[in-house]
Design an enzyme around this catalytic site. Structure first.
Site, PDB file in Angstrom:
ATOM      1  CB  SER A 109      46.212  37.634  27.666  1.00  0.00           C
ATOM      2  OG  SER A 109      45.762  38.957  27.652  1.00  0.00           O
ATOM      3  CG  ASP A 163      43.229  38.303  35.025  1.00  0.00           C
ATOM      4  OD1 ASP A 163      43.633  39.473  35.010  1.00  0.00           O
ATOM      5  OD2 ASP A 163      43.258  37.558  34.033  1.00  0.00           O
ATOM      6  CG  HIS A 191      46.521  38.976  32.750  1.00  0.00           C
ATOM      7  ND1 HIS A 191      45.260  38.729  32.253  1.00  0.00           N
ATOM      8  CD2 HIS A 191      47.293  39.310  31.672  1.00  0.00           C
ATOM      9  CE1 HIS A 191      45.263  38.898  30.933  1.00  0.00           C
ATOM     10  NE2 HIS A 191      46.478  39.250  30.565  1.00  0.00           N
TER      11      HIS A 191
END
Length: 217
Positions: A109, A163, A191
């Protein structure tokens, strides 16, 4: 942030980060690969705890560190003047690596705020820390990538099917704009892939590491 010519491969979930590394653990080297785990925004090295156990049990060396003002790093978000400060632990680690050592960078991320998407929500609410947001101008200035070094890195993108932060269409857009060497998908993952599907991620990482291993000359 320009890195010296280390031999490494990058596996990124959501954002390609070929210029980042992290602080070494205090354990002796192992016979397997050296995985360097880079946490996402507001998180810390703790977010990898499931994957670290799996990788170490397979004989790999694993490094997971806290970026500045993250995890147990003593700095606060307001102490960071730019993204240069935020990435300093990564840069210091990469620059300290022996010239012959290769590492596999696994980046998660680094941009999405991860509320309401944790499987381990209780743990996350105890450990999340605020992140100072940096401008696009600052990031462009600090994260300068040379064509020579960037193209020398093997890059694999892992799609997270469920996600809700980086939705599938956004992930596919990023892949199209910056094609990696390979793309794999983890079904049913959210995620926080390292928490929602740690065993599947562990299996993929080992396969990717073997596929893209190459000798050092």
């Amino acid at each position: 942030m320009e890195l010296s010519k280390k031999h490494f491969m990058l596996i990124s979930f959501f954002i390609i980060l070929s210029s980042l590394g992290i602080e070494a653990t205090k354990e002796p080297p192992r016979t397997g690969k050296h995985f360097v785990l880079i946490h996402g925004s507001c998180l810390g090295a703790w977010s990898w705890y499931k994957l670290v156990t799996l990788l170490k049990s397979s004989g790999h060396n694993v490094t997971a560190l806290d970026l500045a003002a993250s995890g147990i790093n003593p700095l606060q978000a307001n102490d960071l003047q730019s993204s240069f400060d935020y990435f300093k632990p990564l840069r210091d680690f990469m620059e300290a690596l022996p010239s012959h050592e290769r590492v596999i960078l696994v980046g998660h991320s680094l941009g999405g705020l991860a509320w309401n998407i944790f499987q381990d929500l209780t743990l996350a609410t105890l450990l999340l820390r605020p992140l100072r947001l940096f401008s696009d101008e600052d990031l462009s200035k600090q994260l300068m990538l040379s064509f020579e070094n960037y193209e020398s890195v093997k890059r694999v993108y892992i799609i997270s099917e469920k996600d809700k932060v980086a939705r599938r269409d956004l992930q596919l857009w990023m892949i199209e704009r910056n094609p990696p060497n390979d793309v794999v998908e983890i079904k049913g993952s959210d995620h926080m892939v390292m928490m929602s599907k740690p065993i599947e991620l562990w299996a993929h990482l080992q396969g990717i590491a073997e596929k893209y291993s190459y000798p050092i000359f």
